[in-house]
Design a protein around this motif. Structure first.
Motif, PDB file in Angstrom:
ATOM      1  N   ALA A   1       8.996 -22.172  24.035  1.00 46.40           N
ATOM      2  CA  ALA A   1       9.102 -23.373  23.201  1.00 46.40           C
ATOM      3  C   ALA A   1      10.286 -24.187  23.701  1.00 46.40           C
ATOM      4  O   ALA A   1      11.392 -23.656  23.856  1.00 46.40           O
ATOM      5  CB  ALA A   1       9.298 -22.993  21.733  1.00 46.40           C
ATOM      6  N   SER A   2      10.057 -25.462  23.958  1.00 40.68           N
ATOM      7  CA  SER A   2      11.132 -26.280  24.516  1.00 40.68           C
ATOM      8  C   SER A   2      11.051 -27.701  23.991  1.00 40.68           C
ATOM      9  O   SER A   2       9.989 -28.181  23.588  1.00 40.68           O
ATOM     10  CB  SER A   2      11.051 -26.302  26.047  1.00 40.68           C
ATOM     11  N   VAL A   3      12.197 -28.370  24.013  1.00 41.40           N
ATOM     12  CA  VAL A   3      12.259 -29.776  23.623  1.00 41.40           C
ATOM     13  C   VAL A   3      13.409 -30.426  24.376  1.00 41.40           C
ATOM     14  O   VAL A   3      14.434 -29.790  24.646  1.00 41.40           O
ATOM     15  CB  VAL A   3      12.450 -29.941  22.094  1.00 41.40           C
ATOM     16  N   GLY A   4      13.244 -31.690  24.724  1.00 41.61           N
ATOM     17  CA  GLY A   4      14.294 -32.413  25.407  1.00 41.61           C
ATOM     18  C   GLY A   4      14.388 -32.062  26.876  1.00 41.61           C
ATOM     19  O   GLY A   4      13.400 -31.680  27.513  1.00 41.61           O
ATOM     20  N   LEU A   5      15.597 -32.144  27.418  1.00 43.59           N
ATOM     21  CA  LEU A   5      15.816 -31.984  28.849  1.00 43.59           C
ATOM     22  C   LEU A   5      16.188 -30.557  29.213  1.00 43.59           C
ATOM     23  O   LEU A   5      16.903 -29.882  28.474  1.00 43.59           O
ATOM     24  CB  LEU A   5      16.936 -32.924  29.305  1.00 43.59           C
ATOM     25  N   THR A   6      15.717 -30.117  30.369  1.00 42.66           N
ATOM     26  CA  THR A   6      16.239 -28.887  30.943  1.00 42.66           C
ATOM     27  C   THR A   6      17.624 -29.177  31.509  1.00 42.66           C
ATOM     28  O   THR A   6      18.036 -30.339  31.655  1.00 42.66           O
ATOM     29  CB  THR A   6      15.341 -28.375  32.068  1.00 42.66           C
ATOM     30  N   ALA A   7      18.341 -28.121  31.872  1.00 42.87           N
ATOM     31  CA  ALA A   7      19.661 -28.318  32.459  1.00 42.87           C
ATOM     32  C   ALA A   7      19.565 -29.127  33.744  1.00 42.87           C
ATOM     33  O   ALA A   7      20.357 -30.058  33.970  1.00 42.87           O
ATOM     34  CB  ALA A   7      20.314 -26.960  32.726  1.00 42.87           C
ATOM     35  N   ALA A   8      18.567 -28.812  34.578  1.00 41.21           N
ATOM     36  CA  ALA A   8      18.412 -29.529  35.850  1.00 41.21           C
ATOM     37  C   ALA A   8      18.066 -30.993  35.620  1.00 41.21           C
ATOM     38  O   ALA A   8      18.596 -31.883  36.295  1.00 41.21           O
ATOM     39  CB  ALA A   8      17.338 -28.846  36.704  1.00 41.21           C
ATOM     40  N   ALA A   9      17.172 -31.263  34.666  1.00 35.83           N
ATOM     41  CA  ALA A   9      16.779 -32.641  34.389  1.00 35.83           C
ATOM     42  C   ALA A   9      17.940 -33.443  33.821  1.00 35.83           C
ATOM     43  O   ALA A   9      18.113 -34.628  34.142  1.00 35.83           O
ATOM     44  CB  ALA A   9      15.596 -32.665  33.430  1.00 35.83           C
ATOM     45  N   ALA A  10      18.730 -32.816  32.979  1.00 35.15           N
ATOM     46  CA  ALA A  10      19.884 -33.504  32.405  1.00 35.15           C
ATOM     47  C   ALA A  10      20.903 -33.849  33.483  1.00 35.15           C
ATOM     48  O   ALA A  10      21.445 -34.967  33.526  1.00 35.15           O
ATOM     49  CB  ALA A  10      20.525 -32.644  31.327  1.00 35.15           C
ATOM     50  N   GLN A  11      21.162 -32.917  34.377  1.00 32.02           N
ATOM     51  CA  GLN A  11      22.091 -33.174  35.466  1.00 32.02           C
ATOM     52  C   GLN A  11      21.573 -34.267  36.390  1.00 32.02           C
ATOM     53  O   GLN A  11      22.334 -35.138  36.836  1.00 32.02           O
ATOM     54  CB  GLN A  11      22.345 -31.875  36.239  1.00 32.02           C
ATOM     55  N   LYS A  12      20.271 -34.253  36.650  1.00 34.17           N
ATOM     56  CA  LYS A  12      19.667 -35.289  37.495  1.00 34.17           C
ATOM     57  C   LYS A  12      19.784 -36.658  36.852  1.00 34.17           C
ATOM     58  O   LYS A  12      19.904 -37.683  37.538  1.00 34.17           O
ATOM     59  CB  LYS A  12      18.195 -34.951  37.758  1.00 34.17           C
ATOM     60  N   ALA A  13      19.773 -36.684  35.519  1.00 34.22           N
ATOM     61  CA  ALA A  13      19.906 -37.945  34.790  1.00 34.22           C
ATOM     62  C   ALA A  13      21.360 -38.419  34.705  1.00 34.22           C
ATOM     63  O   ALA A  13      21.639 -39.444  34.086  1.00 34.22           O
ATOM     64  CB  ALA A  13      19.324 -37.797  33.392  1.00 34.22           C
ATOM     65  N   GLY A  14      22.269 -37.662  35.302  1.00 29.36           N
ATOM     66  CA  GLY A  14      23.666 -38.060  35.305  1.00 29.36           C
ATOM     67  C   GLY A  14      24.450 -37.639  34.086  1.00 29.36           C
ATOM     68  O   GLY A  14      25.565 -38.121  33.848  1.00 29.36           O
ATOM     69  N   ILE A  15      23.893 -36.732  33.296  1.00 26.81           N
ATOM     70  CA  ILE A  15      24.575 -36.261  32.090  1.00 26.81           C
ATOM     71  C   ILE A  15      25.536 -35.127  32.455  1.00 26.81           C
ATOM     72  O   ILE A  15      25.178 -34.226  33.212  1.00 26.81           O
ATOM     73  CB  ILE A  15      23.551 -35.778  31.048  1.00 26.81           C
ATOM     74  N   ARG A  16      26.715 -35.178  31.922  1.00 30.89           N
ATOM     75  CA  ARG A  16      27.668 -34.078  32.101  1.00 30.89           C
ATOM     76  C   ARG A  16      27.310 -33.002  31.077  1.00 30.89           C
ATOM     77  O   ARG A  16      27.488 -33.201  29.877  1.00 30.89           O
ATOM     78  CB  ARG A  16      29.096 -34.577  31.895  1.00 30.89           C
ATOM     79  N   VAL A  17      26.782 -31.905  31.559  1.00 25.34           N
ATOM     80  CA  VAL A  17      26.200 -30.915  30.655  1.00 25.34           C
ATOM     81  C   VAL A  17      27.005 -29.621  30.633  1.00 25.34           C
ATOM     82  O   VAL A  17      27.726 -29.289  31.573  1.00 25.34           O
ATOM     83  CB  VAL A  17      24.741 -30.580  31.041  1.00 25.34           C
ATOM     84  N   ARG A  18      26.834 -28.919  29.526  1.00 18.75           N
ATOM     85  CA  ARG A  18      27.255 -27.533  29.432  1.00 18.75           C
ATOM     86  C   ARG A  18      26.049 -26.733  28.960  1.00 18.75           C
ATOM     87  O   ARG A  18      25.378 -27.128  28.000  1.00 18.75           O
ATOM     88  CB  ARG A  18      28.415 -27.354  28.460  1.00 18.75           C
ATOM     89  N   VAL A  19      25.769 -25.653  29.654  1.00 16.30           N
ATOM     90  CA  VAL A  19      24.615 -24.813  29.345  1.00 16.30           C
ATOM     91  C   VAL A  19      25.080 -23.575  28.601  1.00 16.30           C
ATOM     92  O   VAL A  19      25.989 -22.869  29.050  1.00 16.30           O
ATOM     93  CB  VAL A  19      23.874 -24.411  30.624  1.00 16.30           C
ATOM     94  N   VAL A  20      24.444 -23.321  27.445  1.00 18.88           N
ATOM     95  CA  VAL A  20      24.786 -22.164  26.626  1.00 18.88           C
ATOM     96  C   VAL A  20      23.549 -21.271  26.506  1.00 18.88           C
ATOM     97  O   VAL A  20      22.502 -21.717  26.022  1.00 18.88           O
ATOM     98  CB  VAL A  20      25.254 -22.598  25.222  1.00 18.88           C
ATOM     99  N   ASP A  21      23.662 -20.032  26.947  1.00 18.20           N
ATOM    100  CA  ASP A  21      22.564 -19.073  26.874  1.00 18.20           C
ATOM    101  C   ASP A  21      22.900 -17.961  25.890  1.00 18.20           C
ATOM    102  O   ASP A  21      24.079 -17.590  25.730  1.00 18.20           O
ATOM    103  CB  ASP A  21      22.296 -18.444  28.240  1.00 18.20           C
TER     104      ASP A  21
END
Length: 462
Positions: free
Chosen positions: A358-378
């Motif tokens: 089940a997923s919604v929104g951006l994956t980590a890779a897609a967010a980074q590609k979009a130029g978003i500064r992301v933090r991934v929490v697992d």
């Protein structure tokens, strides 16, 4: 309104509620692909085995499960979901909603003009006062692989409507349809081989496809990844599938699940200057670019090929058509009912495999590609108390992708048993752009699997 599937029905219903007169044009069954050959029959095939597996994962209940699936009962239940491929109930709903229905192939033949050709060859010309909307959906894509079309392959339609379970099934593809049907037919007793030219569930978080591949193998499937199909040959009751790895797979049936193509080839797009067979581009009010009277919604727009997103687009389109017809200003605000902005960043999706994804929104890779500064929490879902109550040895994983600059959740992915029920909370967080600081105050009940939200926030640490 061209197309009387869920999308067309929703456009029509909203427009009628807005005071307009609407005619639905449909050449097949009213209710469309989702009702008869996709969402509903596929989930009906998947659910019985899912219920049995869930029982076997809980001590006490596991001892009560002493037999396998009753395959014929599963197929019969599936048939009930489709009303045995009869649309009487759907037609009654259309009529009750005050919508007119004309059966036949509809084609654009002029500005605001649609000509409908019935099965007996008679034609009816319809002229709209305000708008024409296209919601004809999509068909399964059969790629140009040598011999494939001559091998009489299954598509998703045949897979969800089969009256008998083949002894063996080869599946070409690695997406949602491929993995769901692999899961379903394994449970029904088929020997399944899945051939994917890349990994599984491309476009999702990598761990999702990896978990599904591992589960399919444990259930007995042969999963060939990074493998091209080069040639297909049918000989009598058997199909041979040759691959780039040098392996030849033989099966009773072959299912092609390699994507979708728009059902726009024969609806008269050329008459209005658009290219037949192409996807139809729209703005966020679902109006076709360059027209003040032509709208499209659902799969044909290629925005998000999911029934729930198509219905969301349809509600926007129906409201917009009614508003513009009455001279009411159309809101372009993100929270306005006249726009389908969620298609860009807040699309929820469930893959009903075992485990579910089940997923919604951006994956980590897609967010980074979009130029978003992301933090991934697992976080491992099995470490949540509610998960241990739900199933013995619960295995699952959650990922939260945080937009660090805006301090909101950009995407969430859950993998594990029954995680589909966690998705709406994630969708609200993403679509509502709920600040992380506020999410801390959305306290999850204990002991439920929803406590995963607390664990994700604790791991994030703010």
């Amino acid at each position: 309104m061209l197309g009387a599937g869920p999308v067309g029905e929703n456009v029509a219903d909203r427009a009628v509620r807005g005071g307009l007169t609407v005619v639905l044009v449909e050449k097949e069954l009213v209710g469309g692909e989702c009702t008869y050959w996709a969402c509903m029959p596929s989930k009906a095939l998947l659910r019985p085995a899912q219920a049995v597996r869930a029982a076997r994962q809980v001590a006490g209940a596991a001892q009560a499960v002493t037999g396998g699936l009753d395959v014929q009962a599963v197929l019969d239940r599936r048939d009930s979901f489709t009303s045995n491929w009869k649309d009487d109930g759907q037609v009654a709903w259309v009529e009750g909603a005050g919508i007119s229905l004309i059966r036949g192939q509809g084609r654009l033949t002029g500005v605001r003009e649609v000509t409908v050709t019935a099965a007996d060859g008679t034609t009816t010309v319809l002229t709209a006062r305000h708008a024409v909307a296209v919601a004809t959906g999509s068909d399964a894509l059969v790629p140009d692989i040598e011999g494939l079309r001559d091998a009489d392959p299954w598509t998703s339609r045949e897979a969800t409507s089969a009256k008998e379970v083949p002894a063996s099934l080869a599946i070409i593809g690695g997406g949602v349809v491929a993995t769901e049907m692999a899961t379903a037919y394994l449970s029904l007793g088929s020997t399944v081989t899945l051939i994917s030219r890349s990994g599984l569930l491309a476009g999702m978080e990598p761990f999702a496809g990896e978990a599904v591949a591992e589960a399919l193998r444990k259930q007995g499937a042969t999963v060939l990844l990074d493998t091209e199909t080069t040639r297909v040959t049918r000989t009598g009751e058997e199909v041979a599938i040759e691959t780039s790895g040098g392996t030849t797979v033989t099966a009773a049936e072959v299912l092609v699940a390699t994507g979708r193509t728009p059902r726009t080839r024969d609806i008269g797009l050329d008459v209005v200057g658009l290219k037949p067979g192409d996807w139809i581009s729209t703005d966020d009010t679902m109006r076709v670019e360059g027209f003040d009277w032509l709208y499209a919604a659902g799969d044909v727009t290629h925005r998000a090929l999911l029934t729930h997103q198509g219905k969301y687009q349809a509600r926007a389109a129906g409201d917009v058509i009614a508003a513009r017809a009455q001279g009411t200003p159309v809101s372009d605000a993100p929270w306005g009912k006249h726009v389908a902005t969620a298609d860009h960043s807040a699309v929820p999706q469930v893959t009903f495999t075992d485990p579910e994804v089940a997923s919604v929104g951006l994956t980590a890779a897609a967010a980074q590609k979009a130029g978003i500064r992301v933090r991934v929490v697992d976080y491992e879902i099995g470490q949540v108390a509610g998960a241990s109550v739900h199933a013995d040895g619960y295995q699952g994983k959650a990922r939260m992708v945080v937009d660090e600059d805006r301090q909101v959740v950009a995407g969430v992915t859950f993998v594990g048993p029954d995680v589909s029920e966690l998705l709406q909370a994630a969708t609200i967080a993403v679509a509502g752009e709920v600040p992380i600081a506020r999410l801390w105050h959305a306290v999850p009940a204990y002991p439920t699997i929803s406590e995963i939200w607390l664990r994700l926030l604790e791991t994030y640490g703010r």
